[in-house]
Design a protein around this motif. Structure first.
Motif, PDB file in Angstrom:
ATOM      1  N   ARG A  75       0.831  -1.203   0.000  1.00 29.39           N
ATOM      2  CA  ARG A  75       0.000   0.000   0.000  1.00 29.39           C
ATOM      3  C   ARG A  75       0.864   1.250   0.000  1.00 29.39           C
ATOM      4  O   ARG A  75       0.601   2.209  -0.729  1.00 29.39           O
ATOM      5  CB  ARG A  75      -0.904  -0.024   1.236  1.00 29.39           C
ATOM      6  CG  ARG A  75      -2.060   0.954   1.208  1.00 29.39           C
ATOM      7  CD  ARG A  75      -2.766   0.969   2.553  1.00 29.39           C
ATOM      8  NE  ARG A  75      -4.161   1.354   2.439  1.00 29.39           N
ATOM      9  CZ  ARG A  75      -4.937   1.694   3.457  1.00 29.39           C
ATOM     10  NH1 ARG A  75      -4.422   1.684   4.679  1.00 29.39           N
ATOM     11  NH2 ARG A  75      -6.194   2.034   3.286  1.00 29.39           N
ATOM     12  N   ARG A  76       1.932   1.232   0.799  1.00 31.25           N
ATOM     13  CA  ARG A  76       2.835   2.382   0.840  1.00 31.25           C
ATOM     14  C   ARG A  76       3.519   2.588  -0.509  1.00 31.25           C
ATOM     15  O   ARG A  76       3.651   3.729  -0.976  1.00 31.25           O
ATOM     16  CB  ARG A  76       3.901   2.170   1.922  1.00 31.25           C
ATOM     17  CG  ARG A  76       4.776   3.398   2.180  1.00 31.25           C
ATOM     18  CD  ARG A  76       6.029   3.048   2.946  1.00 31.25           C
ATOM     19  NE  ARG A  76       6.938   2.232   2.153  1.00 31.25           N
ATOM     20  CZ  ARG A  76       7.743   2.730   1.217  1.00 31.25           C
ATOM     21  NH1 ARG A  76       7.759   4.028   0.954  1.00 31.25           N
ATOM     22  NH2 ARG A  76       8.540   1.936   0.542  1.00 31.25           N
ATOM     23  N   LEU A  98       1.069   4.161  -2.921  1.00 32.49           N
ATOM     24  CA  LEU A  98       0.761   5.546  -2.588  1.00 32.49           C
ATOM     25  C   LEU A  98       1.963   6.469  -2.785  1.00 32.49           C
ATOM     26  O   LEU A  98       1.852   7.533  -3.391  1.00 32.49           O
ATOM     27  CB  LEU A  98       0.290   5.637  -1.133  1.00 32.49           C
ATOM     28  CG  LEU A  98      -1.169   5.327  -0.848  1.00 32.49           C
ATOM     29  CD1 LEU A  98      -1.397   5.214   0.645  1.00 32.49           C
ATOM     30  CD2 LEU A  98      -2.073   6.400  -1.444  1.00 32.49           C
ATOM     31  N   ALA A  99       3.104   6.073  -2.244  1.00 37.19           N
ATOM     32  CA  ALA A  99       4.272   6.962  -2.216  1.00 37.19           C
ATOM     33  C   ALA A  99       5.084   6.932  -3.501  1.00 37.19           C
ATOM     34  O   ALA A  99       5.648   7.951  -3.911  1.00 37.19           O
ATOM     35  CB  ALA A  99       5.168   6.601  -1.031  1.00 37.19           C
ATOM     36  N   ASP A 119      -8.740   1.391  -3.526  1.00 38.72           N
ATOM     37  CA  ASP A 119      -8.286   1.855  -2.210  1.00 38.72           C
ATOM     38  C   ASP A 119      -7.293   2.998  -2.346  1.00 38.72           C
ATOM     39  O   ASP A 119      -7.419   4.024  -1.669  1.00 38.72           O
ATOM     40  CB  ASP A 119      -7.647   0.689  -1.455  1.00 38.72           C
ATOM     41  CG  ASP A 119      -7.086   1.112  -0.105  1.00 38.72           C
ATOM     42  OD1 ASP A 119      -7.861   1.602   0.734  1.00 38.72           O
ATOM     43  OD2 ASP A 119      -5.866   0.949   0.101  1.00 38.72           O
ATOM     44  N   VAL A 120      -6.320   2.850  -3.241  1.00 39.94           N
ATOM     45  CA  VAL A 120      -5.298   3.878  -3.409  1.00 39.94           C
ATOM     46  C   VAL A 120      -5.915   5.155  -3.985  1.00 39.94           C
ATOM     47  O   VAL A 120      -5.565   6.271  -3.568  1.00 39.94           O
ATOM     48  CB  VAL A 120      -4.152   3.362  -4.300  1.00 39.94           C
ATOM     49  CG1 VAL A 120      -3.185   4.502  -4.663  1.00 39.94           C
ATOM     50  CG2 VAL A 120      -3.397   2.248  -3.587  1.00 39.94           C
ATOM     51  N   SER A 121      -6.840   5.018  -4.920  1.00 38.09           N
ATOM     52  CA  SER A 121      -7.510   6.194  -5.485  1.00 38.09           C
ATOM     53  C   SER A 121      -8.264   6.965  -4.407  1.00 38.09           C
ATOM     54  O   SER A 121      -8.239   8.200  -4.364  1.00 38.09           O
ATOM     55  CB  SER A 121      -8.478   5.771  -6.594  1.00 38.09           C
ATOM     56  OG  SER A 121      -7.780   5.214  -7.683  1.00 38.09           O
ATOM     57  N   LEU A 170      -7.587   6.971  -1.159  1.00 34.47           N
ATOM     58  CA  LEU A 170      -6.630   7.600  -0.254  1.00 34.47           C
ATOM     59  C   LEU A 170      -6.009   8.840  -0.881  1.00 34.47           C
ATOM     60  O   LEU A 170      -5.784   9.846  -0.216  1.00 34.47           O
ATOM     61  CB  LEU A 170      -5.538   6.604   0.126  1.00 34.47           C
ATOM     62  CG  LEU A 170      -5.980   5.433   1.005  1.00 34.47           C
ATOM     63  CD1 LEU A 170      -4.812   4.481   1.237  1.00 34.47           C
ATOM     64  CD2 LEU A 170      -6.529   5.922   2.332  1.00 34.47           C
ATOM     65  N   ARG A 171      -5.724   8.785  -2.176  1.00 34.17           N
ATOM     66  CA  ARG A 171      -5.135   9.942  -2.842  1.00 34.17           C
ATOM     67  C   ARG A 171      -6.108  11.097  -2.922  1.00 34.17           C
ATOM     68  O   ARG A 171      -5.701  12.255  -3.016  1.00 34.17           O
ATOM     69  CB  ARG A 171      -4.672   9.543  -4.242  1.00 34.17           C
ATOM     70  CG  ARG A 171      -3.381   8.728  -4.233  1.00 34.17           C
ATOM     71  CD  ARG A 171      -3.015   8.300  -5.632  1.00 34.17           C
ATOM     72  NE  ARG A 171      -1.735   7.592  -5.642  1.00 34.17           N
ATOM     73  CZ  ARG A 171      -1.339   6.795  -6.604  1.00 34.17           C
ATOM     74  NH1 ARG A 171      -2.118   6.561  -7.660  1.00 34.17           N
ATOM     75  NH2 ARG A 171      -0.157   6.196  -6.539  1.00 34.17           N
TER      76      ARG A 171
END
Length: 319
Positions: free
Chosen positions: A265-266, A269-270, A305-307, A309-310
């Motif tokens: 996940r990191r 995201l990163a 999920d990533v979308s 969070l962003r």
């Protein structure tokens, strides 16, 4: 900078929680986990209750100043309400939820990172003055890796002295190590002492499991080899498995999986990695298997999920 001497703590104990709330609110303008000028100190403010979300605790002391929170470590539930604190002895994947918070009375917390070697050194210095590492009443499971205790007036005063340094940045370099050391000392000499001492004692079962956890954390992408971990810890496989579950409330395989998913996940995201690339990077051989486990843990497929969070300005994290 306002300084409260140890012999004055009792006199000002009634106002300490209020003073702690004021300084945390002043230095946490955002609803998120926020860095401070003190490298080892982060602040949390949340203005509303939250749903459960996943995180990995590092070795630290977490202080709840105001509000309450529920933390799930495997099958164990810990509820702590301010003013109280929690000690994480090792890296632990947890699920946390803010239970009570509002704009008028937000959830406020302080996270202070702790080096296990620093704890071990202070215990050695204290010698016979440190509490014995026998059983205690905070947690019925021996060697549980996450425990909580109320903050007494002396602990509140030590935390206030550390946070007050944010108002005098010229003092941070010299005084913050001393203030952090006092916090660790207060924890060691209080109800949390036996718990912290067990994990620091090199001949203890808890310390052996801590070393196993460190190995898993450093090599999470590699295949899990229980036999090698047991040999390195000088344990049988069955003893390792049982003791590992006592500390983490999960099996070594479950622990490794959670670390892998958090790191994936990191990475997405990163570093902007695609899900398939991230899955291979953390040790999965099948992207579809990765996607299923990711969805079970975080509640949505990797891309969704990533979308999400962003799209959020800040993602609150548990303290």
């Amino acid at each position: 900078m306002t300084v409260i001497a140890p012999d004055q703590i009792t006199q000002f104990s009634d106002s300490l929680p209020q003073q702690l709330s004021q300084v945390v609110r002043r230095w946490s303008p955002l609803e998120a986990l926020q860095d401070t000028a003190i490298a080892e100190v982060q602040l949390v403010r949340t203005d509303a209750p939250s749903s459960f979300h996943c995180a990995v605790y590092e070795p630290c002391l977490c202080f709840v100043i105001q509000g309450s929170k529920t933390v799930l470590l495997g099958d164990k539930e810990i509820v702590y309400t301010g003013p109280s604190y929690m000690a994480s002895a090792v890296h632990l994947p947890v699920v946390g939820r803010i239970d009570h918070a509002s704009p008028e009375k937000p959830f406020l917390a302080v996270k202070v990172s702790v080096d296990p070697q620093e704890v071990a050194g202070l215990i050695l210095e204290l010698g016979d003055k440190a509490p014995l590492s026998g059983s205690d009443a905070i947690c019925s499971e021996m060697d549980c890796g996450l425990k909580s205790a109320p903050m007494d007036a002396r602990m509140q005063g030590a935390l206030f002295r550390l946070l007050s340094l944010l108002d005098s940045p010229e003092d941070i370099k010299v005084l913050s190590p001393l203030a952090r050391r006092e916090l660790i000392y207060r924890a060691l000499m209080g109800a949390m002492g036996p718990h912290m001492r067990r994990f620091a004692a090199t001949d203890s079962q808890a310390n052996r499991i801590a070393r196993v956890i460190y190995t898993l954390k450093e090599h999470y992408a590699q295949p899990l080899k229980i036999r090698e971990l047991a040999d390195a810890a000088n344990m049988s496989e069955s003893t390792l498995y049982h003791s590992f579950r006592q500390v983490t409330r999960m099996s070594p395989l479950q622990y490794q999986k959670k670390l892998r998913l958090h790191e994936a996940r990191r990475l997405m995201l990163a570093e902007g990695l695609e899900a398939a690339t991230a899955s291979y990077r953390v040790g999965y051989e099948s992207p579809s298997h990765f996607s299923r486990e990711y969805s079970r843990m975080f509640g949505a497929p990797p891309r969704a999920d990533v979308s999400q969070l962003r799209g959020q300005q800040a993602v609150p994290q548990p303290a």
